[in-house]
Design a protein around this motif. Structure first.
Motif, mmCIF file in Angstrom:
data_model
loop_
_atom_site.group_PDB
_atom_site.id
_atom_site.type_symbol
_atom_site.label_atom_id
_atom_site.label_comp_id
_atom_site.label_asym_id
_atom_site.label_seq_id
_atom_site.Cartn_x
_atom_site.Cartn_y
_atom_site.Cartn_z
ATOM 1 N N ILE A 7 -7.581 4.038 -16.107
ATOM 2 C CA ILE A 7 -8.548 3.215 -15.443
ATOM 3 C C ILE A 7 -9.713 3.196 -16.420
ATOM 4 O O ILE A 7 -10.308 4.192 -16.585
ATOM 5 C CB ILE A 7 -8.750 3.443 -14.108
ATOM 6 N N PHE A 8 -10.156 2.123 -16.888
ATOM 7 C CA PHE A 8 -11.181 1.869 -17.854
ATOM 8 C C PHE A 8 -12.088 1.044 -17.313
ATOM 9 O O PHE A 8 -13.327 0.714 -17.738
ATOM 10 C CB PHE A 8 -10.690 1.335 -19.183
ATOM 11 N N ALA A 9 -11.966 0.431 -16.034
ATOM 12 C CA ALA A 9 -13.093 -0.260 -15.365
ATOM 13 C C ALA A 9 -13.660 0.261 -14.078
ATOM 14 O O ALA A 9 -13.089 1.294 -13.671
ATOM 15 C CB ALA A 9 -12.248 -1.663 -14.772
ATOM 16 N N ASP A 10 -14.971 -0.179 -13.691
ATOM 17 C CA ASP A 10 -15.640 0.670 -12.775
ATOM 18 C C ASP A 10 -15.516 0.060 -11.303
ATOM 19 O O ASP A 10 -15.400 0.845 -10.495
ATOM 20 C CB ASP A 10 -17.248 0.279 -13.075
ATOM 21 N N ASP A 11 -15.329 -1.173 -11.041
ATOM 22 C CA ASP A 11 -15.251 -1.765 -9.999
ATOM 23 C C ASP A 11 -13.511 -2.143 -9.370
ATOM 24 O O ASP A 11 -13.225 -3.163 -9.666
ATOM 25 C CB ASP A 11 -16.149 -3.061 -9.884
ATOM 26 N N VAL A 12 -13.026 -1.079 -8.989
ATOM 27 C CA VAL A 12 -11.478 -1.350 -8.790
ATOM 28 C C VAL A 12 -11.004 -0.474 -7.639
ATOM 29 O O VAL A 12 -11.608 0.406 -6.901
ATOM 30 C CB VAL A 12 -10.588 -0.749 -9.757
ATOM 31 N N LYS A 13 -10.032 -0.695 -6.890
ATOM 32 C CA LYS A 13 -9.277 -0.082 -5.696
ATOM 33 C C LYS A 13 -7.924 0.215 -6.392
ATOM 34 O O LYS A 13 -7.295 -0.604 -6.494
ATOM 35 C CB LYS A 13 -9.196 -0.910 -4.620
ATOM 36 N N CYS A 14 -7.662 1.433 -6.752
ATOM 37 C CA CYS A 14 -6.627 1.834 -7.203
ATOM 38 C C CYS A 14 -6.065 3.070 -6.372
ATOM 39 O O CYS A 14 -6.552 4.035 -6.416
ATOM 40 C CB CYS A 14 -6.563 2.211 -8.516
ATOM 41 N N SER A 15 -4.747 3.263 -5.992
ATOM 42 C CA SER A 15 -4.158 4.456 -5.407
ATOM 43 C C SER A 15 -2.981 4.764 -6.037
ATOM 44 O O SER A 15 -2.092 3.850 -6.431
ATOM 45 C CB SER A 15 -4.030 4.388 -3.967
ATOM 46 N N HIS A 16 -2.044 5.881 -6.036
ATOM 47 C CA HIS A 16 -1.093 6.290 -6.322
ATOM 48 C C HIS A 16 -0.422 7.497 -5.732
ATOM 49 O O HIS A 16 -1.322 8.326 -5.326
ATOM 50 C CB HIS A 16 -0.803 6.292 -7.934
ATOM 51 N N GLY A 17 0.819 7.603 -5.727
ATOM 52 C CA GLY A 17 1.222 8.815 -5.180
ATOM 53 C C GLY A 17 2.793 9.021 -5.118
ATOM 54 O O GLY A 17 3.400 8.019 -5.465
ATOM 55 N N ALA A 18 3.253 10.109 -4.700
ATOM 56 C CA ALA A 18 4.550 10.617 -4.849
ATOM 57 C C ALA A 18 4.880 11.538 -3.526
ATOM 58 O O ALA A 18 4.220 12.246 -3.245
ATOM 59 C CB ALA A 18 4.967 10.924 -6.017
ATOM 60 N N THR A 19 6.126 11.430 -3.160
ATOM 61 C CA THR A 19 6.785 12.271 -1.869
ATOM 62 C C THR A 19 8.121 12.547 -2.319
ATOM 63 O O THR A 19 8.868 11.602 -3.069
ATOM 64 C CB THR A 19 6.567 11.519 -0.668
ATOM 65 N N THR A 20 8.387 13.897 -2.112
ATOM 66 C CA THR A 20 10.028 14.185 -2.277
ATOM 67 C C THR A 20 10.111 15.124 -1.156
ATOM 68 O O THR A 20 9.699 15.957 -0.857
ATOM 69 C CB THR A 20 10.190 14.922 -3.572
ATOM 70 N N GLY A 21 11.346 14.937 -0.737
ATOM 71 C CA GLY A 21 11.695 15.731 0.561
ATOM 72 C C GLY A 21 13.157 15.807 0.803
ATOM 73 O O GLY A 21 13.964 15.189 0.222
ATOM 74 N N LYS A 22 13.489 16.822 1.762
ATOM 75 C CA LYS A 22 14.961 16.863 2.246
ATOM 76 C C LYS A 22 14.785 16.448 3.556
ATOM 77 O O LYS A 22 13.973 16.860 4.303
ATOM 78 C CB LYS A 22 15.341 18.207 1.877
ATOM 79 N N LEU A 23 16.100 16.038 4.085
ATOM 80 C CA LEU A 23 16.365 16.020 5.540
ATOM 81 C C LEU A 23 16.763 17.254 6.020
ATOM 82 O O LEU A 23 17.716 17.910 5.365
ATOM 83 C CB LEU A 23 17.259 14.873 5.905
ATOM 84 N N ASP A 24 16.459 17.633 7.200
ATOM 85 C CA ASP A 24 16.954 18.601 7.821
ATOM 86 C C ASP A 24 18.437 18.409 8.262
ATOM 87 O O ASP A 24 18.732 17.376 8.378
ATOM 88 C CB ASP A 24 15.967 19.422 8.959
ATOM 89 N N GLU A 25 19.329 19.449 8.483
ATOM 90 C CA GLU A 25 20.648 19.353 8.638
ATOM 91 C C GLU A 25 20.662 18.706 10.204
ATOM 92 O O GLU A 25 21.770 17.674 10.133
ATOM 93 C CB GLU A 25 21.243 20.758 8.856
#
Length: 175
Positions: free
Chosen positions: A153-171
């Motif tokens: 990001i090189f601008a001042d007036d922004v709304k930005c978000s990012h993310g990641a999730t990794t998981g396993k399902l239990d048995e």
């Protein structure tokens, strides 16, 4: 398969592009999709990857004028020794634009997934609203995901978000 797709979304236009990859287990697929957006345009892309031995998806979207809206959705379901590699770049060049990116993966056996997404907000792109997310479920101990959501990001007036999730399902939940 080696494919290149170029999409030009004109002023006040709306384009929806759906891409389904379901090749056999010995196929390799490399693709590059380039989208250029003009003022007041809307571009939506949905990439679903179900088959192929090695799949690489490059997606580059340029928001070249004001009031552009972009939606990127991706789903990859991998198994055996499959590799699915998604690289995205959303380039916000002008102000008052919106991008929403959501990629989801379900990985099984010894398969590998990659998500490398970048949102670039240039200095002139004030009032940008950008969202990026990568969500993954590993169905086996040998499956793996490499995820790298990025904001530059090189601008001042922004709304930005990012993310990641990794998981396993239990048995019990998997049963």
């Amino acid at each position: 398969t080696n494919s290149v797709t170029e999409i030009i979304v004109g002023e006040n236009a709306s384009v929806e592009f759906d891409k389904i990859q379901n090749e056999n287990s010995t196929s390799n697929h490399i693709s590059h999709t380039e989208a250029l957006q003009s003022r007041n345009s809307v571009f939506s892309i949905c990439t679903v990857t179900l088959g192929g031995n090695m799949v690489r998806n490059n997606l580059h979207i340029q928001l070249l004028d004001e009031n552009c809206e972009t939606h990127l959705n991706g789903l990859y379901i991998t198994q055996k020794n499959q590799l699915v590699d998604n690289h995205t770049l959303v380039d916000h060049a002008k102000p008052n634009c919106v991008s929403n990116e959501l990629y989801k993966g379900i990985l099984d056996d010894q398969s590998t997934g990659v998500f490398n997404g970048k949102v670039l907000v240039r200095q002139d792109a004030q009032k940008t609203n950008a969202y990026q997310s990568n969500k993954n479920i590993l169905l086996s101990d040998d499956a793996s995901i490499n995820t790298k959501p990025q904001l530059e990001i090189f601008a001042d007036d922004v709304k930005c978000s990012h993310g990641a999730t990794t998981g396993k399902l239990d048995e019990e939940a998997l049963f």
